[in-house]
Design a protein around this motif. Structure first.
Motif, PDB file in Angstrom:
ATOM      1  N   GLU A 155       0.852  -1.223  -0.073  1.00  0.00           N
ATOM      2  CA  GLU A 155      -0.006  -0.045  -0.088  1.00  0.00           C
ATOM      3  C   GLU A 155       0.828   1.292  -0.013  1.00  0.00           C
ATOM      4  OE1 GLU A 155      -3.699  -0.362   2.398  1.00  0.00           O
ATOM      5  OE2 GLU A 155      -2.251  -1.601   3.492  1.00  0.00           O
TER       6      GLU A 155
ATOM      7  N   MET B 265      -3.162  -7.748   8.588  1.00  0.00           N
ATOM      8  CA  MET B 265      -3.110  -8.277   7.112  1.00  0.00           C
ATOM      9  C   MET B 265      -3.035  -9.653   7.102  1.00  0.00           C
ATOM     10  SD  MET B 265      -3.618  -5.675   5.449  1.00  0.00           S
ATOM     11  CE  MET B 265      -3.234  -6.278   3.398  1.00  0.00           C
TER      12      MET B 265
ATOM     13  N   GLN C 253      -5.048  -6.178  -7.368  1.00  0.00           N
ATOM     14  CA  GLN C 253      -5.538  -4.741  -7.499  1.00  0.00           C
ATOM     15  C   GLN C 253      -4.300  -3.908  -7.635  1.00  0.00           C
ATOM     16  OE1 GLN C 253      -7.595  -4.154  -3.923  1.00  0.00           O
ATOM     17  NE2 GLN C 253      -5.642  -4.093  -2.824  1.00  0.00           N
TER      18      GLN C 253
HETATM   19  C1  BG6 Z   1      -7.897  -3.858   6.018  1.00  0.00           C
HETATM   20  C2  BG6 Z   1      -6.677  -3.307   6.996  1.00  0.00           C
HETATM   21  O1  BG6 Z   1      -8.526  -4.676   6.515  1.00  0.00           O
HETATM   22  O2  BG6 Z   1      -7.360  -3.888   4.547  1.00  0.00           O
HETATM   23  C3  BG6 Z   1      -6.179  -2.039   6.230  1.00  0.00           C
HETATM   24  O3  BG6 Z   1      -7.366  -3.054   8.255  1.00  0.00           O
HETATM   25  C4  BG6 Z   1      -5.628  -1.911   4.794  1.00  0.00           C
HETATM   26  O4  BG6 Z   1      -5.152  -1.584   7.358  1.00  0.00           O
HETATM   27  C5  BG6 Z   1      -6.864  -2.687   3.854  1.00  0.00           C
HETATM   28  O5  BG6 Z   1      -5.418  -0.677   4.423  1.00  0.00           O
HETATM   29  C6  BG6 Z   1      -6.500  -2.945   2.708  1.00  0.00           C
HETATM   30  O6  BG6 Z   1      -7.464  -3.254   1.900  1.00  0.00           O
HETATM   31  P1  BG6 Z   1      -7.566  -2.980   0.430  1.00  0.00           P
HETATM   32  O7  BG6 Z   1      -8.717  -3.521  -0.187  1.00  0.00           O
HETATM   33  O8  BG6 Z   1      -7.117  -1.601   0.085  1.00  0.00           O
HETATM   34  O9  BG6 Z   1      -6.072  -3.786  -0.391  1.00  0.00           O
END
Ligand code: BG6
Length: 493
Positions: free
Chosen positions: A219, A239, A378
């Motif tokens: 991220e 995660m 993604q």
């Molecule tokens: C959530 C976490 O479950 O998933 C977050 O608590 C994280 O910290 C998020 O940012 C990531 O989800 P995605 O869908 O953006 O990959």
């Protein structure tokens, strides 16, 4: 087919999750004509709201939500919104106040209900206890009563077990829908479709042909406004036992005998049980310091709001996992996930073994392009395959090429938050994409040794934080984890 009539009671109905994800997802289900006329929502919260205010606030958020869409549907479909907002009502009440549940009893009547716990984890067990005490969880021939539980599901193996026991005291396993929003992602669901509806992947999908697997969930965002939550959670708990383990299970499980919820979850359970609990040598924990992404200067984790100046919480994890079964023995699964990394990218890269013999003198085996199949989850959604091909010219020289399937190119996608499938599946009673108790516990079992080893708050070598500047691909120790095995991560930037 339309879902059966149902009242959806959302605890935390005035909160963020409801506004940002649940209501937009339900609005999309209205657009797809998947909801019954008898669908309604009761938003329960202690905040100072009333039905009219909530409806208009949600309407505002929905307008912003659709305006952000790139697709043609960037204006609110007024008739759909009208249909939905008329069915939303607000109930002000405390989650631990029995009066709230008395009122719900009369509002819900004898029909179907889904109770959605969009609240902090400490309320999960008390709410379910109150629902049971008020008779709201009782199912009959003619009505279902289901409970959707968000994450975090416990904070270690012991608390996850305790929470499962508390839920099971009040509910049958079949009434519990534990959400992992990664399973709502099209591309995650596609992993099973890809593996089990095609003839040519599965014969190669084993230790004879696969060298190793890399799972990345990177991220660019930092901890945002969730410092308080993240300080006691950290990247591992946030995660790994949930999202990452679900990705691993999708890639590594055996073919289920059907797509029934329990057939799929049995296979997941088996493979998760075969994942060797992590050993201290095989895990790296990192924390971001100040840095920059795309030219934007960013603060370090310890300077984020609600974070201690000497915080020991990790914002990055890299680990090497092994799966002790016939299919995967000896095939490492390398995992990395973190915040404030160079790129936002979630993908699973299957690295195949090299060709056995150097037939092409100009290109020795070690120079051949590695055969990698990347399942892109993604933000790019697709599958790519990387292999060698002859470069044009009079001599036989090989070069790396890439073949690409892009979701957006092939399919006219409907707008989606990822929660549509999950909410719809819960309404029709399909638990395939929800986690069963044993799946959740198996995820925690894998990481439990690391949680134990880190209890000293970062004082010993095993739990020591490795720092990385925001915008990098993680700490150097994460690279060393693979270099030790003569391998390296796919580039993040
Ligand atoms: C959530 C976490 O479950 O998933 C977050 O608590 C994280 O910290 C998020 O940012 C990531 O989800 P995605 O869908 O953006 O990959």
């Amino acid at each position: 087919r339309r879902s059966p009539p149902c009242t959806m009671v959302i605890f935390g109905g005035g909160g963020d999750l409801t506004r940002r994800l649940l209501i937009p997802a339900i609005y999309n289900l209205v657009g797809s004509q998947l909801l019954d006329e008898g669908f309604s929502i009761i938003a329960v919260d202690w905040s100072d709201l009333d039905t009219e205010t909530l409806r208009s606030q949600l309407g505002e958020t929905m307008r912003q939500f659709v305006a952000q869409r790139r697709s043609s549907a960037s204006e609110l479909h007024e008739a759909d919104w009208e249909w939905l907002s008329q069915r939303i009502s607000f109930l002000r009440g405390g989650f631990d106040d029995s009066q709230t549940y008395q009122t719900l009893s009369s509002l819900c009547g004898v029909g179907n209900c889904v109770f959605y716990l969009a609240v902090a984890a400490r309320f999960f067990a008390p709410i379910v206890g109150q629902l049971e005490a008020a008779g709201l969880t009782r199912e009959t021939e003619s009505r279902f009563r289901r409970v959707v539980v968000e994450k975090p599901f416990g904070s270690d193996l012991i608390s996850a077990r305790a929470l499962n026991a508390q839920l099971r005291n009040a509910l049958e396993e079949s009434q519990i829908y534990r959400i992992d929003h990664y399973l709502g992602k099209e591309t995650v669901q596609n992993i099973l479709a890809l593996r089990f509806s095609n003839g040519f992947f599965e014969p190669l999908w084993n230790r004879q042909n696969i060298d190793h697997v890399q799972i990345t969930a990177a991220e660019t965002v930092g901890v945002e406004k969730r410092g308080r939550f993240y300080e006691t959670t950290g990247a591992l708990r946030d995660m790994v036992p949930n999202h990452i383990m679900q990705l691993l299970a999708m890639v590594a499980m055996e073919a289920p005998i059907s797509f029934d919820a329990d057939a799929v979850r049995d296979e997941k359970s088996k493979v998760l049980a075969a994942v060797h609990p992590i050993t201290a040598n095989d895990i790296v924990r990192g924390q971001y310091t100040a840095g920059s992404i795309a030219g934007r200067a960013l603060a370090g984790y310890r300077d984020e709001p609600d974070v201690a100046p000497d915080s020991q919480a990790e914002s990055f994890i890299a680990m090497k996992l092994s799966i002790d079964n016939w299919r995967w023995a000896g095939v490492p699964f390398y995992v990395r996930t973190g915040k404030r990394l160079a790129l936002r990218k979630t993908e699973i890269a299957i690295h195949f073994k090299q060709a056995p013999y150097a037939l092409f003198r100009e290109t020795p085996v070690e120079k051949l392009t590695p055969n990698i199949m990347v399942l892109q989850i993604q933000p790019t959604e697709g599958v790519t395959m990387q292999f060698s091909a002859k470069m044009p010219g009079p001599t036989v020289k090989l070069g790396g090429v890439r073949m690409k399937f892009d979701y957006a190119d092939w399919f006219q996608e409907g707008p989606s938050t990822g929660y549509e499938t999950l909410i719809y599946d819960c309404l029709i009673g399909d638990a395939t994409l929800f986690q069963r108790a044993d799946n959740v516990e198996a995820g925690w079992k894998v990481v439990q040794p690391a949680i134990e080893a880190w209890k000293d708050g970062g004082r010993n070598a095993q739990s020591k934080l490795q720092f990385y500047a925001a915008g990098k691909a993680g700490p150097d120790a994460a690279d060393a984890l693979l270099a030790r095995d003569g391998r390296h991560w796919l580039r993040l930037n």
